[in-house]
Every structure is written in C-alpha cells, then in structure tokens.
Design a protein around this motif. Sequence first.
Motif, PDB file in Angstrom:
ATOM      1  N   ALA A  86      19.126  37.334  59.964  1.00  0.00           N
ATOM      2  CA  ALA A  86      20.357  37.506  59.121  1.00  0.00           C
ATOM      3  C   ALA A  86      20.907  36.206  58.154  1.00  0.00           C
ATOM      4  CB  ALA A  86      21.433  38.149  60.151  1.00  0.00           C
ATOM      5  N   THR A  87      20.713  35.086  59.047  1.00  0.00           N
ATOM      6  CA  THR A  87      21.099  33.753  58.391  1.00  0.00           C
ATOM      7  C   THR A  87      20.072  33.763  57.173  1.00  0.00           C
ATOM      8  OG1 THR A  87      22.029  32.994  60.361  1.00  0.00           O
ATOM      9  CG2 THR A  87      21.437  31.547  58.505  1.00  0.00           C
ATOM     10  N   ALA A  88      18.824  33.800  57.573  1.00  0.00           N
ATOM     11  CA  ALA A  88      17.757  33.615  56.481  1.00  0.00           C
ATOM     12  C   ALA A  88      18.074  34.214  55.239  1.00  0.00           C
ATOM     13  CB  ALA A  88      16.313  33.415  57.151  1.00  0.00           C
ATOM     14  N   ARG A  89      18.199  35.670  55.523  1.00  0.00           N
ATOM     15  CA  ARG A  89      18.423  36.756  54.299  1.00  0.00           C
ATOM     16  C   ARG A  89      19.526  36.147  53.464  1.00  0.00           C
ATOM     17  NH1 ARG A  89      18.897  38.468  50.482  1.00  0.00           N
ATOM     18  NH2 ARG A  89      18.687  40.539  49.567  1.00  0.00           N
ATOM     19  N   GLN A  90      20.769  35.817  54.164  1.00  0.00           N
ATOM     20  CA  GLN A  90      22.012  35.382  53.360  1.00  0.00           C
ATOM     21  C   GLN A  90      21.629  34.153  52.639  1.00  0.00           C
ATOM     22  OE1 GLN A  90      24.572  36.976  52.492  1.00  0.00           O
ATOM     23  NE2 GLN A  90      25.280  35.339  51.366  1.00  0.00           N
ATOM     24  N   GLU A  91      21.020  33.113  53.055  1.00  0.00           N
ATOM     25  CA  GLU A  91      20.923  31.929  52.568  1.00  0.00           C
ATOM     26  C   GLU A  91      19.880  31.721  51.454  1.00  0.00           C
ATOM     27  OE1 GLU A  91      22.742  29.372  53.131  1.00  0.00           O
ATOM     28  OE2 GLU A  91      23.729  29.760  54.806  1.00  0.00           O
ATOM     29  N   SER A  92      18.518  32.577  51.531  1.00  0.00           N
ATOM     30  CA  SER A  92      17.373  32.389  50.930  1.00  0.00           C
ATOM     31  C   SER A  92      16.811  33.746  50.440  1.00  0.00           C
ATOM     32  CB  SER A  92      16.537  31.314  51.338  1.00  0.00           C
ATOM     33  OG  SER A  92      15.864  32.041  52.591  1.00  0.00           O
ATOM     34  N   GLY A  93      16.987  34.945  51.010  1.00  0.00           N
ATOM     35  CA  GLY A  93      16.454  35.956  50.633  1.00  0.00           C
ATOM     36  C   GLY A  93      15.473  35.932  51.485  1.00  0.00           C
ATOM     37  N   ILE A  94      15.373  35.414  52.711  1.00  0.00           N
ATOM     38  CA  ILE A  94      14.074  35.035  53.561  1.00  0.00           C
ATOM     39  C   ILE A  94      12.871  34.567  52.927  1.00  0.00           C
ATOM     40  CG2 ILE A  94      12.380  35.997  55.675  1.00  0.00           C
ATOM     41  CD1 ILE A  94      14.682  38.025  56.006  1.00  0.00           C
ATOM     42  N   ARG A  95      12.890  33.620  51.868  1.00  0.00           N
ATOM     43  CA  ARG A  95      12.056  32.859  51.213  1.00  0.00           C
ATOM     44  C   ARG A  95      12.263  31.343  51.654  1.00  0.00           C
ATOM     45  NH1 ARG A  95       9.805  35.918  47.092  1.00  0.00           N
ATOM     46  NH2 ARG A  95      11.042  37.827  46.596  1.00  0.00           N
ATOM     47  N   VAL A 147      27.765  38.208  65.005  1.00  0.00           N
ATOM     48  CA  VAL A 147      26.479  37.346  64.434  1.00  0.00           C
ATOM     49  C   VAL A 147      26.960  36.515  63.119  1.00  0.00           C
ATOM     50  CG1 VAL A 147      24.552  37.716  62.977  1.00  0.00           C
ATOM     51  CG2 VAL A 147      24.787  39.146  65.023  1.00  0.00           C
ATOM     52  N   THR A 148      27.954  37.173  62.514  1.00  0.00           N
ATOM     53  CA  THR A 148      28.218  36.307  61.182  1.00  0.00           C
ATOM     54  C   THR A 148      29.195  35.091  61.505  1.00  0.00           C
ATOM     55  OG1 THR A 148      29.066  36.545  58.994  1.00  0.00           O
ATOM     56  CG2 THR A 148      30.464  37.582  60.859  1.00  0.00           C
ATOM     57  N   ASP A 149      29.865  35.158  62.604  1.00  0.00           N
ATOM     58  CA  ASP A 149      30.833  34.232  63.106  1.00  0.00           C
ATOM     59  C   ASP A 149      29.915  33.031  63.879  1.00  0.00           C
ATOM     60  OD1 ASP A 149      32.998  35.458  62.223  1.00  0.00           O
ATOM     61  OD2 ASP A 149      33.200  36.420  64.308  1.00  0.00           O
ATOM     62  N   VAL A 150      28.963  33.572  64.437  1.00  0.00           N
ATOM     63  CA  VAL A 150      27.899  32.683  65.141  1.00  0.00           C
ATOM     64  C   VAL A 150      27.130  31.897  64.051  1.00  0.00           C
ATOM     65  CG1 VAL A 150      26.200  32.162  66.755  1.00  0.00           C
ATOM     66  CG2 VAL A 150      27.663  33.810  67.392  1.00  0.00           C
ATOM     67  N   ALA A 151      26.447  32.480  63.114  1.00  0.00           N
ATOM     68  CA  ALA A 151      25.986  31.963  62.096  1.00  0.00           C
ATOM     69  C   ALA A 151      26.729  31.084  61.402  1.00  0.00           C
ATOM     70  CB  ALA A 151      25.036  33.048  60.969  1.00  0.00           C
ATOM     71  N   ALA A 152      27.808  31.518  60.931  1.00  0.00           N
ATOM     72  CA  ALA A 152      28.672  30.532  60.374  1.00  0.00           C
ATOM     73  C   ALA A 152      29.091  29.398  61.066  1.00  0.00           C
ATOM     74  CB  ALA A 152      30.024  31.136  60.046  1.00  0.00           C
ATOM     75  N   ASP A 153      29.042  29.201  62.314  1.00  0.00           N
ATOM     76  CA  ASP A 153      29.318  27.993  63.207  1.00  0.00           C
ATOM     77  C   ASP A 153      28.151  27.167  62.994  1.00  0.00           C
ATOM     78  OD1 ASP A 153      31.708  28.847  63.887  1.00  0.00           O
ATOM     79  OD2 ASP A 153      31.396  29.443  66.060  1.00  0.00           O
ATOM     80  N   TYR A 165      27.221  36.752  56.437  1.00  0.00           N
ATOM     81  CA  TYR A 165      26.036  37.110  57.224  1.00  0.00           C
ATOM     82  C   TYR A 165      25.827  38.598  57.852  1.00  0.00           C
ATOM     83  CZ  TYR A 165      26.123  32.269  56.657  1.00  0.00           C
ATOM     84  OH  TYR A 165      25.899  30.908  56.306  1.00  0.00           O
ATOM     85  N   GLU A 166      26.864  39.070  58.055  1.00  0.00           N
ATOM     86  CA  GLU A 166      27.189  40.485  59.042  1.00  0.00           C
ATOM     87  C   GLU A 166      26.492  41.359  58.104  1.00  0.00           C
ATOM     88  OE1 GLU A 166      28.216  42.294  62.621  1.00  0.00           O
ATOM     89  OE2 GLU A 166      28.342  40.050  62.027  1.00  0.00           O
ATOM     90  N   GLN A 167      26.290  41.291  56.902  1.00  0.00           N
ATOM     91  CA  GLN A 167      25.761  42.464  56.056  1.00  0.00           C
ATOM     92  C   GLN A 167      24.309  42.982  56.539  1.00  0.00           C
ATOM     93  OE1 GLN A 167      25.349  41.812  51.986  1.00  0.00           O
ATOM     94  NE2 GLN A 167      26.130  39.883  52.302  1.00  0.00           N
ATOM     95  N   TRP A 168      23.592  41.568  56.809  1.00  0.00           N
ATOM     96  CA  TRP A 168      22.425  41.745  57.073  1.00  0.00           C
ATOM     97  C   TRP A 168      21.768  42.097  58.645  1.00  0.00           C
ATOM     98  CZ3 TRP A 168      20.876  42.475  52.649  1.00  0.00           C
ATOM     99  CH2 TRP A 168      21.424  41.835  51.402  1.00  0.00           C
ATOM    100  N   VAL A 169      22.873  42.297  59.244  1.00  0.00           N
ATOM    101  CA  VAL A 169      22.408  42.426  60.644  1.00  0.00           C
ATOM    102  C   VAL A 169      21.558  43.673  61.063  1.00  0.00           C
ATOM    103  CG1 VAL A 169      23.383  42.833  63.123  1.00  0.00           C
ATOM    104  CG2 VAL A 169      24.441  41.144  61.594  1.00  0.00           C
ATOM    105  N   PRO A 170      21.800  44.745  60.384  1.00  0.00           N
ATOM    106  CA  PRO A 170      20.921  45.936  60.629  1.00  0.00           C
ATOM    107  C   PRO A 170      19.452  45.747  60.172  1.00  0.00           C
ATOM    108  CG  PRO A 170      22.973  46.660  59.557  1.00  0.00           C
ATOM    109  CD  PRO A 170      23.051  45.187  59.460  1.00  0.00           C
ATOM    110  N   LEU A 171      19.531  44.987  59.067  1.00  0.00           N
ATOM    111  CA  LEU A 171      17.875  44.662  58.702  1.00  0.00           C
ATOM    112  C   LEU A 171      17.321  43.547  59.849  1.00  0.00           C
ATOM    113  CD1 LEU A 171      15.735  44.729  56.495  1.00  0.00           C
ATOM    114  CD2 LEU A 171      16.854  42.713  55.533  1.00  0.00           C
ATOM    115  N   ALA A 172      18.059  42.767  60.080  1.00  0.00           N
ATOM    116  CA  ALA A 172      17.295  41.624  60.969  1.00  0.00           C
ATOM    117  C   ALA A 172      17.022  42.220  62.253  1.00  0.00           C
ATOM    118  CB  ALA A 172      18.562  40.450  61.059  1.00  0.00           C
TER     119      ALA A 172
END
Length: 349
Positions: A86-95, A147-153, A165-172
């Motif tokens: 989820a973090t990688a998707r938000q940060e880079s689009g998993i690239r 997840v979004t709170d942990v990723a942000a920490d 980050y939370e929007q990508w949890v279902p996908l992740a």
Amino acid sequence: MSGKATYAVGLLAVPIAVPIIFLLVVGGQAASSSAAACGPTAPSATEVGDAELASEQMQVAQQIVAAVRAFPATADKPHAAVIALATARQESGIRNLDYGDRDSLGAFQQRPSQGWGTPVQVMNVPHATTTFLEHLVLVPGWETRRVTDVAADVQRPAEEYRGLYEQWVPLATRLTKQLWRKAAPLIPTTPSTCAEPATAAGGVVYPVPPAFIGADSHNWGGSGSHWSSWHTGSDFSAPCGTPVLAATAGAVEIKTNRAWAGTWLVKIVTGPNSVATWYAHMQQLDVNPGQPVRAGQQLGEVGARGNATGCHLHFEVHLHNGSIYGPDNVDPSQWLAQNASTTQLPLGG
C-alpha cells in the motif's frame, strides 16, 4: 520523504506535470471511495486476481513480498506485505523510480539525505523494502493499527497526506494473497475506518477529495488568452495524481477529440436531457465508455494535459446535457455549494 506530498511520486513541490501514467489499478467494485483517502480505480494491464498491473509493477510487487518473507521479523506476518505494498503504491505506483520529490528515489521514494541509504541502496527494491520493514517493526502497534497511520509513521509525509495510504489497502491485500499463497488466513481483518463521501439529496459529491474542496478557483465565466471564448468550468488546483471523483451517479462518456481537455474529456451523464458533469486535463483514466458509476467513484487522476497550466481538474456542469457553451452550462462552484455533500460516512463492514 519527510514533509513531502505523496501523490504517486510525491510531485507536489514540482510546478509542472510529469507525463507518467501509472497502470496499477483495481477493479471497479473492489475498493470504496473516500474523499480524503479512498478511491476505487479500474482496469489496465496484466491481470492479478481482480487487480491489474503492468509487468514492471508486478515485478516490483513480487520483490516487495519476497523481501517481507525474507525479513525475520515479518517472515510469518503477511500484514507487513499489505502495509509495504500500500505504501509503495501511494509513493511510486509500485515502480522503482529513479527520480522523485527532492532526492526521493525508488519504490518507497526514500531519501538518501534523510538516512535511508545510498542512492544505489534505495534503488534496490529488496534493500529498500528491508529498510522500510526495519522502521515498520519499530512502530508501536503496527500489526493492529490502521494501515495508513502505520505507513505514515514510517514515511513521515506532511500531515495532510497521512491518510492517503489507506485507499490502496484492498489492492495490497489482494496482491499479498496472490503472491503469498498461504497468507490469507494470517492477514488480520479489521473494520475499515476509511470513509466515503455521503451523497446529499440528489446524490452529489465534490469531484475532488475534501482536502482540495477549498482549492476551487471559482473561475467559471472568466475570460483571457487561455480560452477562445469564456471559461466554461471551474478549476480545482490539486497535485497531479489526486483522485478525480464522479460528482453524480450516471454513465460514462469519453471524448478523445477535445484537444483543450487533454487526452480525454470525461462526461458523467444522468440522462439524455439531464445533468451532465465534465472532467478535463486528467493524466490517468480509470473508467470505460458506457460504464455506470456511482457518486464518489474514482474516474481517474488529476493531470495537466491539454490547455492547462499546472496540475488541476477542470470541472463543468450542464443541467440538460448540453454543449460546451450552451445555456445550460452553469457555475459549477455554485451548483456544488447548493447540491453537494461535504460530510463523510464510515464504511460498513
């Protein structure tokens, strides 16, 4: 990453659009839309369950999951893979990007100047993932908190971007189950605290997340060298990559011959002689012609294509599905103020 915006590659500080289309998206019914942090997307490339990834993204996702399984503290904790993906998707689009905001690099957009490693190290996906996990396991309650709170920490974005980050949890979660076959029983199922826009009477929401409602330029009817006649919509200034949301339920129409709008001019039509809303300058499209959508569903991403100066969403309202300069073209800012809901409701289940 400290203090930076994290829309895809964290380009908020960059005043020009970067023409990158992230192909990683989720199927239409899979995720729920949140004004600030949740938004469903739709199909694009190589299928993985009900998610679709470009081959590059799939390779990076596989490396991330493999690194989670190899790291002793997370070897039996696939929830760590969910957080990492989820973090990688938000940060880079998993690239595995070789650029980013300031000196940010790689799948997690880690900054060498902030102690995340050398440029070579942060561009190595297994190494970058392991470094991410070393920080993750030090976060109190990382296995049970949102997840979004942990990723942000771990990532330390600016406060207003912590919820993205939370929007990508279902996908992740689906990716983790696909790439780690024995993971499903071990992934915690906690109630989502993500929120989706509540539809007011008539089912209207703002076309951008709540954080950007105040970024409405209120420039409908304006004149100037940018427009051949007058400005037929209102512009919402938002970073490229910000979710664009359907203001109403309806059917999707897509025009590809409107150069001013960019690659696509998207219309959501509620009937042959009823309200139609228009969306322009997007850098990514997540819907298909004829597709039914609900109010608040993600249509794509804010971009800077066509006749645009910087990243923004051009939004129009036509009360009777008329033409661009027709008499039914009304001030979208006023129409939204009168009809749209700005409140949020928690998702059920």
